[in-house]
Design a protein around this motif. Structure first.
Motif, PDB file in Angstrom:
ATOM      1  N   LEU A 153      40.706  29.196  37.790  1.00  0.00           N
ATOM      2  CA  LEU A 153      40.580  30.650  37.654  1.00  0.00           C
ATOM      3  C   LEU A 153      40.501  31.307  39.037  1.00  0.00           C
ATOM      4  O   LEU A 153      39.892  30.771  39.964  1.00  0.00           O
ATOM      5  CB  LEU A 153      39.316  30.970  36.848  1.00  0.00           C
ATOM      6  CG  LEU A 153      39.301  32.278  36.058  1.00  0.00           C
ATOM      7  CD1 LEU A 153      40.404  32.286  35.009  1.00  0.00           C
ATOM      8  CD2 LEU A 153      37.950  32.475  35.375  1.00  0.00           C
ATOM      9  N   ALA A 154      41.115  32.488  39.175  1.00  0.00           N
ATOM     10  CA  ALA A 154      41.152  33.181  40.464  1.00  0.00           C
ATOM     11  C   ALA A 154      39.743  33.569  40.910  1.00  0.00           C
ATOM     12  O   ALA A 154      38.871  33.846  40.092  1.00  0.00           O
ATOM     13  CB  ALA A 154      42.016  34.428  40.357  1.00  0.00           C
ATOM     14  N   ARG A 155      39.557  33.581  42.224  1.00  0.00           N
ATOM     15  CA  ARG A 155      38.258  33.896  42.802  1.00  0.00           C
ATOM     16  C   ARG A 155      37.737  35.247  42.308  1.00  0.00           C
ATOM     17  O   ARG A 155      36.554  35.414  41.999  1.00  0.00           O
ATOM     18  CB  ARG A 155      38.401  33.906  44.336  1.00  0.00           C
ATOM     19  CG  ARG A 155      37.106  34.116  45.082  1.00  0.00           C
ATOM     20  CD  ARG A 155      36.136  32.990  44.721  1.00  0.00           C
ATOM     21  NE  ARG A 155      34.809  33.315  45.201  1.00  0.00           N
ATOM     22  CZ  ARG A 155      34.223  32.687  46.215  1.00  0.00           C
ATOM     23  NH1 ARG A 155      34.847  31.688  46.827  1.00  0.00           N
ATOM     24  NH2 ARG A 155      33.018  33.033  46.581  1.00  0.00           N
ATOM     25  N   LYS A 156      38.661  36.203  42.216  1.00  0.00           N
ATOM     26  CA  LYS A 156      38.304  37.546  41.740  1.00  0.00           C
ATOM     27  C   LYS A 156      37.700  37.493  40.328  1.00  0.00           C
ATOM     28  O   LYS A 156      36.699  38.139  40.036  1.00  0.00           O
ATOM     29  CB  LYS A 156      39.581  38.402  41.744  1.00  0.00           C
ATOM     30  CG  LYS A 156      39.452  39.787  41.163  1.00  0.00           C
ATOM     31  CD  LYS A 156      40.730  40.585  41.433  1.00  0.00           C
ATOM     32  CE  LYS A 156      41.939  39.963  40.729  1.00  0.00           C
ATOM     33  NZ  LYS A 156      42.459  40.675  39.590  1.00  0.00           N
ATOM     34  N   ASP A 157      38.338  36.683  39.456  1.00  0.00           N
ATOM     35  CA  ASP A 157      37.854  36.572  38.083  1.00  0.00           C
ATOM     36  C   ASP A 157      36.513  35.841  38.032  1.00  0.00           C
ATOM     37  O   ASP A 157      35.657  36.149  37.207  1.00  0.00           O
ATOM     38  CB  ASP A 157      38.881  35.847  37.209  1.00  0.00           C
ATOM     39  CG  ASP A 157      40.200  36.619  37.137  1.00  0.00           C
ATOM     40  OD1 ASP A 157      40.143  37.863  37.085  1.00  0.00           O
ATOM     41  OD2 ASP A 157      41.265  35.993  37.156  1.00  0.00           O
ATOM     42  N   LEU A 158      36.359  34.851  38.922  1.00  0.00           N
ATOM     43  CA  LEU A 158      35.094  34.114  38.974  1.00  0.00           C
ATOM     44  C   LEU A 158      33.964  35.026  39.437  1.00  0.00           C
ATOM     45  O   LEU A 158      32.864  35.001  38.889  1.00  0.00           O
ATOM     46  CB  LEU A 158      35.234  32.919  39.921  1.00  0.00           C
ATOM     47  CG  LEU A 158      36.170  31.819  39.388  1.00  0.00           C
ATOM     48  CD1 LEU A 158      36.581  30.863  40.502  1.00  0.00           C
ATOM     49  CD2 LEU A 158      35.510  31.054  38.251  1.00  0.00           C
ATOM     50  N   ASP A 159      34.262  35.848  40.444  1.00  0.00           N
ATOM     51  CA  ASP A 159      33.247  36.806  40.897  1.00  0.00           C
ATOM     52  C   ASP A 159      32.856  37.756  39.777  1.00  0.00           C
ATOM     53  O   ASP A 159      31.682  38.111  39.624  1.00  0.00           O
ATOM     54  CB  ASP A 159      33.782  37.602  42.103  1.00  0.00           C
ATOM     55  CG  ASP A 159      33.883  36.733  43.357  1.00  0.00           C
ATOM     56  OD1 ASP A 159      33.258  35.653  43.368  1.00  0.00           O
ATOM     57  OD2 ASP A 159      34.594  37.132  44.298  1.00  0.00           O
ATOM     58  N   ALA A 160      33.856  38.154  38.980  1.00  0.00           N
ATOM     59  CA  ALA A 160      33.573  39.053  37.863  1.00  0.00           C
ATOM     60  C   ALA A 160      32.667  38.365  36.846  1.00  0.00           C
ATOM     61  O   ALA A 160      31.791  38.995  36.252  1.00  0.00           O
ATOM     62  CB  ALA A 160      34.873  39.502  37.208  1.00  0.00           C
ATOM     63  N   LEU A 161      32.880  37.049  36.658  1.00  0.00           N
ATOM     64  CA  LEU A 161      32.035  36.304  35.726  1.00  0.00           C
ATOM     65  C   LEU A 161      30.594  36.259  36.212  1.00  0.00           C
ATOM     66  O   LEU A 161      29.651  36.357  35.426  1.00  0.00           O
ATOM     67  CB  LEU A 161      32.548  34.867  35.568  1.00  0.00           C
ATOM     68  CG  LEU A 161      33.759  34.664  34.650  1.00  0.00           C
ATOM     69  CD1 LEU A 161      34.094  33.187  34.554  1.00  0.00           C
ATOM     70  CD2 LEU A 161      33.478  35.245  33.275  1.00  0.00           C
ATOM     71  N   VAL A 162      30.434  36.109  37.531  1.00  0.00           N
ATOM     72  CA  VAL A 162      29.084  36.095  38.098  1.00  0.00           C
ATOM     73  C   VAL A 162      28.399  37.430  37.822  1.00  0.00           C
ATOM     74  O   VAL A 162      27.241  37.473  37.386  1.00  0.00           O
ATOM     75  CB  VAL A 162      29.133  35.809  39.617  1.00  0.00           C
ATOM     76  CG1 VAL A 162      27.741  35.926  40.227  1.00  0.00           C
ATOM     77  CG2 VAL A 162      29.721  34.424  39.881  1.00  0.00           C
ATOM     78  N   ASP A 163      29.134  38.519  38.032  1.00  0.00           N
ATOM     79  CA  ASP A 163      28.570  39.844  37.754  1.00  0.00           C
ATOM     80  C   ASP A 163      28.217  39.994  36.278  1.00  0.00           C
ATOM     81  O   ASP A 163      27.190  40.580  35.925  1.00  0.00           O
ATOM     82  CB  ASP A 163      29.569  40.935  38.154  1.00  0.00           C
ATOM     83  CG  ASP A 163      29.726  41.042  39.665  1.00  0.00           C
ATOM     84  OD1 ASP A 163      28.824  40.534  40.377  1.00  0.00           O
ATOM     85  OD2 ASP A 163      30.730  41.592  40.131  1.00  0.00           O
ATOM     86  N   GLU A 164      29.096  39.449  35.427  1.00  0.00           N
ATOM     87  CA  GLU A 164      28.867  39.546  33.997  1.00  0.00           C
ATOM     88  C   GLU A 164      27.573  38.807  33.620  1.00  0.00           C
ATOM     89  O   GLU A 164      26.773  39.303  32.826  1.00  0.00           O
ATOM     90  CB  GLU A 164      30.071  38.928  33.264  1.00  0.00           C
ATOM     91  CG  GLU A 164      30.352  39.546  31.917  1.00  0.00           C
ATOM     92  CD  GLU A 164      31.699  39.085  31.360  1.00  0.00           C
ATOM     93  OE1 GLU A 164      32.619  38.773  32.154  1.00  0.00           O
ATOM     94  OE2 GLU A 164      31.812  39.014  30.122  1.00  0.00           O
ATOM     95  N   ALA A 165      27.386  37.623  34.214  1.00  0.00           N
ATOM     96  CA  ALA A 165      26.181  36.846  33.927  1.00  0.00           C
ATOM     97  C   ALA A 165      24.939  37.605  34.384  1.00  0.00           C
ATOM     98  O   ALA A 165      23.915  37.622  33.701  1.00  0.00           O
ATOM     99  CB  ALA A 165      26.268  35.488  34.606  1.00  0.00           C
ATOM    100  N   LYS A 166      25.057  38.253  35.553  1.00  0.00           N
ATOM    101  CA  LYS A 166      23.905  39.023  36.049  1.00  0.00           C
ATOM    102  C   LYS A 166      23.592  40.183  35.119  1.00  0.00           C
ATOM    103  O   LYS A 166      22.426  40.482  34.847  1.00  0.00           O
ATOM    104  CB  LYS A 166      24.192  39.535  37.465  1.00  0.00           C
ATOM    105  CG  LYS A 166      24.134  38.438  38.523  1.00  0.00           C
ATOM    106  CD  LYS A 166      24.461  38.992  39.901  1.00  0.00           C
ATOM    107  CE  LYS A 166      24.385  37.894  40.958  1.00  0.00           C
ATOM    108  NZ  LYS A 166      24.974  38.341  42.257  1.00  0.00           N
TER     109      LYS A 166
END
Length: 597
Positions: free
Chosen positions: A331-344
């Motif tokens: 998965l693209a870094r951008k999407d992974l960062d978005a997942l981190v935000d989603e988890a937060k």
RNA sequence: GCCCCAGUGGAGCAGCCAGGAGUGCUCAUCUCCCUGUCAAGGAGAAGGUCGCCAGUUCAAAUCUGGUCUGGGGCGCCA
């Protein structure tokens, strides 16, 4: 007025004269011959206006436009070879029009009456009567009827009695916000609309009406969701002289009956999960069991880790757990960062991601792990090459479960990981019982223990001892039915012992006087030989929505409200006149408001 | 209370990131043609203050702020 319904005609009716009424669904004008698709609630049939059959009817048909309401008389005949329409149930035949009567013309509708486009929902709701002309909506409402009909036939057969309960009743102190109705004859006092007929049905049991059900409207003044409307319909039922297993057996059999009657599906036996197991494996008390991606404990694999965030969580008795998302390791870094935000946003402190690649772990933390730890982590997460491991660590295991559970559901939907199955496939319906709920949950904001279900819920006998000393350990005799990630029903065995009920109110911090003031009628009733009893209340709107393959309940409610609890059709809610307010002994603190537009 | 997405002729969209004349697509509507279509086809026409209010700019559908409406979610929903 009519001889047949449009969708009922077949080749066997050939040669008959049919008189049909309906709406013009479409028009294909070829000059000398004009085709009209005539629609009523039963279906669509092609009507041919031809100068060969009737020049007068053919001329009259020239004015026809979409949604004109008409009557057509003509002969049912087989279509010419090669012109059969396999997409229509009536596609082998057509009606050769001899007479046409226009009941009423129609303006061009604000949207086309077909199932080809998704229309802005506010527009659909404003013109709901046009929206409901569409085949999809008629099918949904008919399915709703079929389901309710099957429910009634089931309970009839089982000896249940349907009894109505009041809509104007009194407020209950806990639970959702109430809708109030001001009393004209009792200045300053209010009725409340029922959140459920809970206490009334318990009183039916005291009355000896030992098998009650009702299909009943309930009201809760809370914010709306895809599966929540302010007024909604429940199948409410209650039985006496039963234990938990008896209620589960009847409810499960009822659902099997409904699916058989309404969908022609033979359901498998419901899976049974305890609340604790459901939370640990799926991070939810309404798990979607149509796919895997279960939550795995990484604690043992990381027992000697030196990675700080994990070390501190494990040392404090917290949890480090993960889900493996199949095939998303790159998965693209951008999407992974978005997942981190989603988890937060879901309440987690953060989210650690790790892609399993042929060269090892692709992760911001990869270098911090030893070789054994990396392998152990992948094994513990039950991930394969190409998968994405998502790890959440928190001192509170509840936060870990909740976060991973929400991500599990969202990502499965987003990445298409839920197997698509036809509604006729029994495997499409993953029903489950969730049992052994804790009786209490801790409300951190209010610093008190609240009931998870409601204050009349029975307790598992050998956990009652913790009622005053360690409420978190008390297990309730309550149970939910879940289906594909939705909570469909909730119920419990009730307390039928007055002393026990008073003890519970005390544990909840409700004083004797307060309990008597608010639930006095129940406590009084419990003095007069109450039977052991329990029940369950499935949500009709949710059942129908899932059965119809819809993702929100508005699609199976004739006149639903928007997310702001507004009805674009009627304009409700709306202001009332000062005189009307005065008659109810009311003043508002809000300036005159035209209401939603 | 908070987060995210959307709002462009009647409907559904594209255009927006990277400012340059309301440009485009599908459907609907209107006129005309057409006797076998069926989400008909052909020729033509009409129809839009780009949700609203401010701001930036020589210039805003496009950038910024606010606001309204609709949707999804968090909180809430015994």
């Amino acid at each position: 007025m009519r001889s047949h319904r449009c969708g009922d005609l077949r080749a066997s009716d050939g040669g008959r004269t049919a008189i049909l009424c309906g709406w013009v669904d479409g028009r294909r004008d070829h000059g000398g011959v004009t085709f009209i698709d005539l629609r009523d609630t039963s279906g669509i049939i092609q009507v041919v206006f031809s100068s060969d059959v009737s020049a007068r009817a053919h001329d009259a048909a020239q004015e026809l436009r979409g949604e004109f309401c008409i009557k057509v008389t003509g002969e049912v005949r087989a279509r010419r070879p090669g012109t059969v329409n396999d997409n229509l149930a009536t596609g082998e035949i057509e009606v050769a029009a001899e007479e046409l009567e226009v009941f009423s013309r129609s303006e061009t509708p604000p949207f086309q009456i077909d199932d080809h486009q998704e229309i802005e929902e506010s527009l659909r709701l404003k013109y709901r009567y046009l929206d409901l002309r569409r085949g999809r909506m008629q099918a949904n409402l008919k399915l709703r009827h079929a389901i309710i009909s099957a429910i009634r036939s089931f309970f009839d057969e089982e000896g249940f009695v349907e009894i109505e309960t009041p809509m104007l009743t009194r407020a209950t102190p806990e639970g959702a916000r109430d809708y109030f109705v001001p009393s004209r004859v009792h200045p300053g006092s209010f009725y409340a609309l029922p959140q459920s007929p809970q206490l009334f049905k318990q009183l039916f049991m005291v009355a000896g009406l030992d098998r009650y059900y009702q299909i009943v409207r309930c009201f809760r003044d809370e914010d709306l969701r895809a599966d929540r409307q302010p007024d909604f319909t429940q199948l409410d039922l209650e039985m006496s002289f039963v234990e938990q297993e008896d209620v589960l057996e009847v409810a499960e059999r009822m659902f099997k009956h409904v699916w058989r009657e309404a969908l022609s599906v033979e359901l498998a036996d419901f899976v049974r999960l305890t609340f604790a197991e459901s939370m640990e494996r799926f991070g939810s008390d309404k798990p979607d069991l149509r796919f895997g991606m279960e939550i795995k404990d990484l604690g043992p694999a990381l027992s000697s880790t030196e990675v700080k965030i994990f070390r501190s969580v494990l040392d404090s008795g917290g949890a480090v757990k993960a889900i493996a998302v199949p095939g998303r390791g790159a998965l693209a870094r951008k999407d992974l960062d978005a997942l981190v935000d989603e988890a937060k946003a879901l309440g987690a402190g953060g989210l650690v991601w790790a892609g399993v690649t042929s060269e090892g772990l692709r992760s911001p933390l990869a270098k911090l792990f030893g070789d054994d730890e990396r392998a152990g982590l992948v094994a513990a997460a039950e991930a394969s090459e190409g998968d994405l491991i998502l790890v959440v660590a928190d001192h509170d295991p509840g936060v870990v479960h909740k976060t991973l559970g929400a991500l599990r559901g969202r990502l499965a939907g987003r990445f298409g990981l839920i197997p698509e199955r036809d509604r006729s496939d029994p495997e499409a319906w993953k029903f489950a019982w969730i049992v052994d709920f804790p009786w209490f949950e801790w409300d951190e904001a209010e610093k008190r223990w609240d009931p998870i279900h409601h204050p009349f819920t029975g307790m598992v006998e050998d956990t009652v001892q913790y009622l005053e000393t360690d409420p978190g350990k008390v297990i309730s005799k309550s149970y939910d039915i879940t289906l594909n990630g939705w909570e469909l029903a909730s119920g419990s065995i009730r307390i039928h012992d007055r002393k026990m009920q008073e003890r519970v109110f005390e544990a909840l911090g409700i004083s004797r006087d307060e309990a008597q003031a608010k639930f006095g009628f129940l406590l009084d009733a419990l003095r007069f030989g109450p039977p052991p009893h329990g029940g369950i209340a499935p949500g009709i709107d949710r059942i129908v929505a899932l059965a119809a393959g819809e993702t929100n309940i508005r699609e199976v409610i004739a006149y639903p409200k928007t997310q702001t609890a507004h009805d674009p059709l009627t304009g409700a809610p709306a202001p009332v006149t000062p005189d009307q307010l005065a008659a109810l002994h009311l003043q508002t603190t809000h300036p005159p408001n035209p209401g939603p537009i």
